[in-house]
Scaffold this active site. Structure first.
Site, PDB file in Angstrom:
ATOM      1  N   GLU A  51      -5.972   7.619  -2.241  1.00  0.00           N
ATOM      2  CA  GLU A  51      -5.736   6.252  -1.779  1.00  0.00           C
ATOM      3  C   GLU A  51      -5.924   5.203  -2.879  1.00  0.00           C
ATOM      4  OE1 GLU A  51      -4.459   5.483   1.119  1.00  0.00           O
ATOM      5  OE2 GLU A  51      -4.516   7.548   1.837  1.00  0.00           O
ATOM      6  N   HIS A  92       0.834  -1.202   0.000  1.00  0.00           N
ATOM      7  CA  HIS A  92       0.000   0.000   0.000  1.00  0.00           C
ATOM      8  C   HIS A  92       0.873   1.258   0.000  1.00  0.00           C
ATOM      9  CE1 HIS A  92      -3.533   2.487   1.346  1.00  0.00           C
ATOM     10  NE2 HIS A  92      -2.530   3.247   1.779  1.00  0.00           N
ATOM     11  N   GLU A  93       1.757   1.351   0.986  1.00  0.00           N
ATOM     12  CA  GLU A  93       2.577   2.566   1.101  1.00  0.00           C
ATOM     13  C   GLU A  93       3.502   2.722  -0.103  1.00  0.00           C
ATOM     14  OE1 GLU A  93       1.729   4.727   3.143  1.00  0.00           O
ATOM     15  OE2 GLU A  93       0.566   3.524   4.540  1.00  0.00           O
ATOM     16  N   HIS A 145       1.877   4.471  -2.841  1.00  0.00           N
ATOM     17  CA  HIS A 145       1.959   5.935  -2.697  1.00  0.00           C
ATOM     18  C   HIS A 145       3.320   6.440  -3.184  1.00  0.00           C
ATOM     19  CE1 HIS A 145      -1.748   6.669  -0.560  1.00  0.00           C
ATOM     20  NE2 HIS A 145      -1.416   5.957   0.491  1.00  0.00           N
ATOM     21  N   HIS A 191       3.423   6.737  -6.826  1.00  0.00           N
ATOM     22  CA  HIS A 191       2.612   7.872  -7.269  1.00  0.00           C
ATOM     23  C   HIS A 191       3.408   9.172  -7.103  1.00  0.00           C
ATOM     24  CE1 HIS A 191      -1.767   9.674  -7.084  1.00  0.00           C
ATOM     25  NE2 HIS A 191      -1.198   9.872  -8.240  1.00  0.00           N
ATOM     26  N   TYR A 238     -11.294   6.846   1.893  1.00  0.00           N
ATOM     27  CA  TYR A 238     -10.739   5.482   1.817  1.00  0.00           C
ATOM     28  C   TYR A 238     -11.699   4.554   1.078  1.00  0.00           C
ATOM     29  CZ  TYR A 238      -6.991   6.595   5.094  1.00  0.00           C
ATOM     30  OH  TYR A 238      -5.886   7.129   5.694  1.00  0.00           O
TER      31      TYR A 238
HETATM   32 ZN   LIG Z   1      -2.615   5.294   2.127  1.00  0.00          ZN
END
Ligand SMILES: [Zn+2]
Length: 680
Positions: free
Chosen positions: A503, A474-475, A478, A481, A615
């Site tokens: 998210e 998940h992180e 980011h 991105h 979220y």
């Molecule tokens: Zn996040």
């Protein structure tokens, strides 16, 4: 200048070449972090003064000569320069080994937020912007330039520049007060050093590795802190119901007294600001520049989910209660401190998945490298560790990102995974330097992934639970991105997108850790890396993806609805009681009396106010985008390329719905999201 931090949910590839295509050389400072005492404060002050001088220079340009480049773009550049110099300094608040530097970093962050409210409320700056906009031929400007004008105009409007001077001053004062309350709220939470004391008998059920690392008190009891890692592992595993109740009570009472007051005060300020700015509610004010556009759309979305999830939640809770009755004859209901525990026990029983055994196959160092391999193939990039790089703490690593095709240098990122005293306690991705174009050259983006992996214990290295592997994916979503961006302006680049879209890229990538083949490739026993996660365990683990889904999403929904309710109220509202009522209504479980959950809900005082729903909202698009990879293959690099160029590189140059439509080659829909939730 937006917030640098993407908040978490209430949750090796080696280069083909080592030639230097523009990257810094080994040992060279990419981000400054070796600050002397007082230096952070000094840098922070100097940068604000310098910004004032530079703004004054821009304002001097004669009225008729003001244009897009010398005024609007110039302001954008000045703010991005300020961010590049001050963000690494304020970042020390989250990661520095030195307590004094952490304090200075915090003060710097707080001073900057005050300063920016002041700067973006200035009439002279706004007037210059309006003139420059008027003098510009919009047809001759490109998409990003026009988008920058549009977004800047919106920001000025939301700061009250359309108001008469007296009211404008009032809005500014209220916003500065609000920023102070938010800083204070998060400091209070960070400073909590609370714990519960448990007897040897009450450690029953806890993994040996956890008991081994717990601090032992002189009376022979153990200290379990309210740090997120301790809390989660304790609530999942501690057999003793009373010990779990005590922990839940401590957890939901962190900074209770101070923060409840601060939150209530903030709600009052927000109501006042919204009114002055001619918005019906703070929720309408905040959502105006989100994908949702207004509170009504958000509420319709959340209410729509509510009915659908209620049935699933009921079934999930019935399963948990059934197990509780088997384990504890005479039990009649689930308590507020039972959910996590029985969910974990049911997972072990029905799916034969023991997270503590799964962990053994995911030693953190090797898992991170194998994750890089997945991202590498998918997005056609290579990650190369820069050996002996200077960083802010031992075990922090620095990597460069290069394009897999022509090896051109793209960006840097740091990894900081080991828990330390005083370090930021959750997992998050920080933009330290946003990508942007300056005089035809692209400024290298620099990011940092900060997390707290299960620490080494009992002679075993740091071993990740499957959910930690998911957090990692998940992180890192980011991070991609933030770093693969090619947007020309800092305020439009990386993850500076609509808050209810931010998210989506990270949530989409969570899906990779539920694929059997990928899971196998990520695993390797810590004693023998060639020993992969056994097929039957993988099969069982994948099955748990849908497990307890109703209960999990109901909690997300609860937080989302609570947030909207707080920020849609036209008059004073009691957060603590409202939360308890909603908790009971949605989960059907009795809330713990004498707790103050809203005091611990950092999101609502950390930039996610009237935004927590994001979220769930983002997940609609995360799941929709994922359908493309399901069809093409999870390591399909040509689909990965599409995703990289259409979604990741664009940042906020185009609105999120436009990017989605281009990537999907159709309008986005919620079919995949509902499928994921098991709702037809
Ligand atoms: Zn996040």
């Amino acid at each position: 200048m937006k917030k640098i931090l993407v908040l978490p949910l209430l949750v090796v590839a080696c280069s083909t070449g080592t030639t230097n295509n523009g990257a810094n050389t080994v040992g060279e400072t990419i981000i400054k972090f070796d600050y002397r005492p007082k230096e952070i404060t000094q840098i922070c002050d100097e940068q604000m003064k310098l910004t004032d001088r530079r703004v004054a220079e821009v304002l001097k340009i004669p009225k008729t000569e003001k244009n897009f480049l010398n005024t609007i773009e110039a302001f954008e550049t000045i703010l991005a320069d300020l961010s590049d110099k001050s963000t690494p300094a304020s970042f020390m608040y989250y990661v520095s080994l030195n307590k004094e530097l952490r304090k200075e970093g915090e003060q710097c962050e707080s001073a900057l937020s005050q300063y920016l409210v002041g700067l973006t409320s200035r009439r002279d700056v706004y007037d210059a912007f309006v003139l420059a906009d008027k003098n510009s031929d919009h047809k001759k400007l490109d998409v990003a330039q026009n988008r920058l004008i549009e977004e800047t105009a919106k920001a000025f409007r939301k700061n009250g520049l359309f108001l008469p001077d007296g009211e404008l001053r009032k809005v500014k004062e209220l916003r500065q007060k609000l920023a102070n309350l938010e800083t204070e709220f998060s400091s209070n939470l960070n400073e909590v050093a609370d714990f519960i004391e448990v007897t040897k008998a009450e450690t029953e059920g806890l993994p040996e590795s956890m008991v081994a690392r717990l601090e032992k008190l002189p009376n022979g009891n153990y200290k379990v802190t309210v740090k997120a890692t301790d809390y989660t592992q304790f609530m999942e595993n501690a057999k003793n119901s009373d010990a779990r109740r005590r922990m839940a009570e401590k957890w939901e009472n962190r900074a209770a007294e101070k923060n409840t007051k601060l939150f209530e005060e903030a709600l009052g300020l927000r109501r006042e600001i919204a009114k002055l700015l001619k918005f019906k509610t703070w929720a309408d004010y905040r959502t105006e520049d989100h994908m949702a556009k207004n509170a009504k759309t958000v509420n319709t979305f959340l209410e729509g989910l509510r009915g659908k999830l209620a049935i699933k939640n009921k079934k999930d809770l019935a399963d948990l209660l059934k197990l509780k009755k088997q384990m504890e004859p005479g039990a009649t209901k689930l308590n507020a401190w039972d959910g996590t525990y029985y969910a974990n026990q049911l997972k072990k029983k029905d799916y034969s998945v023991d997270e503590e055994i799964v962990r053994e196959y995911f030693p953190s160092g090797a898992t991170v490298e194998r994750m890089f391999d997945v991202y590498s193939k998918l997005l056609s990039v290579n990650f190369v560790q820069i050996k002996d790089a200077k960083t802010w703490a031992p075990d922090v690593k620095l990597y460069e990102i290069r394009d897999a095709k022509d090896n051109h240098f793209i960006a840097y990122f740091y990894t900081d995974f080991i828990p330390r005293e005083g370090k930021y306690g959750h997992a998050a991705a920080f933009t330290l330097k946003a990508g942007r174009l300056v005089k035809g050259k692209y400024v290298t983006p620099v990011s940092a992934i900060v997390a707290n992996f299960n620490p080494p214990a009992n002679g075993r290295p740091s071993l990740l639970a499957h959910e930690e592997v998911e957090t990692l994916f998940h992180e890192f979503g980011h991070i991609m991105h933030q770093t693969l961006t090619l947007a020309p302006y800092a305020s439009l680049s990386g993850s500076s997108v609509a808050q209810d879209f931010v998210e989506a890229p990270s949530q989409m990538l969570e899906n990779w850790v539920w694929d059997p083949k990928i899971l196998k490739s990520l695993s390797g026993h810590y004693l023998d890396p060639n020993k992969k996660l056994p097929d039957d365990l993988i099969k069982q683990l994948v099955k748990t993806h849908d497990f307890n889904c109703g209960y999990f999403y109901t909690r997300q929904l609860l937080f989302g609805i609570f947030d909207m309710k707080m920020h849609s109220s036209l008059k004073e509202i009691d957060p603590t009681e409202t939360y308890k009522d909603l908790y009971k209504e949605l989960t059907t479980i009795d809330p713990l009396p004498n707790t103050h959950f809203p005091a611990t809900f950092g999101h609502l005082m950390g930039g996610y106010d009237a935004g927590y729903y994001g979220y769930l909202w983002s997940e609609v698009f995360a799941e929709d985008m994922f359908t493309q990879f399901e069809k093409a293959g999870l390591l399909n690099s040509s689909m990965g390329r599409n995703y990289r160029t259409i979604i990741l590189e664009q940042g906020d140059v185009y609105p999120a719905d436009k990017l989605l439509e281009k990537f999907l080659k159709r309008k986005p829909n919620n079919k995949a999201f509902f499928k994921r939730l098991g709702i037809s």
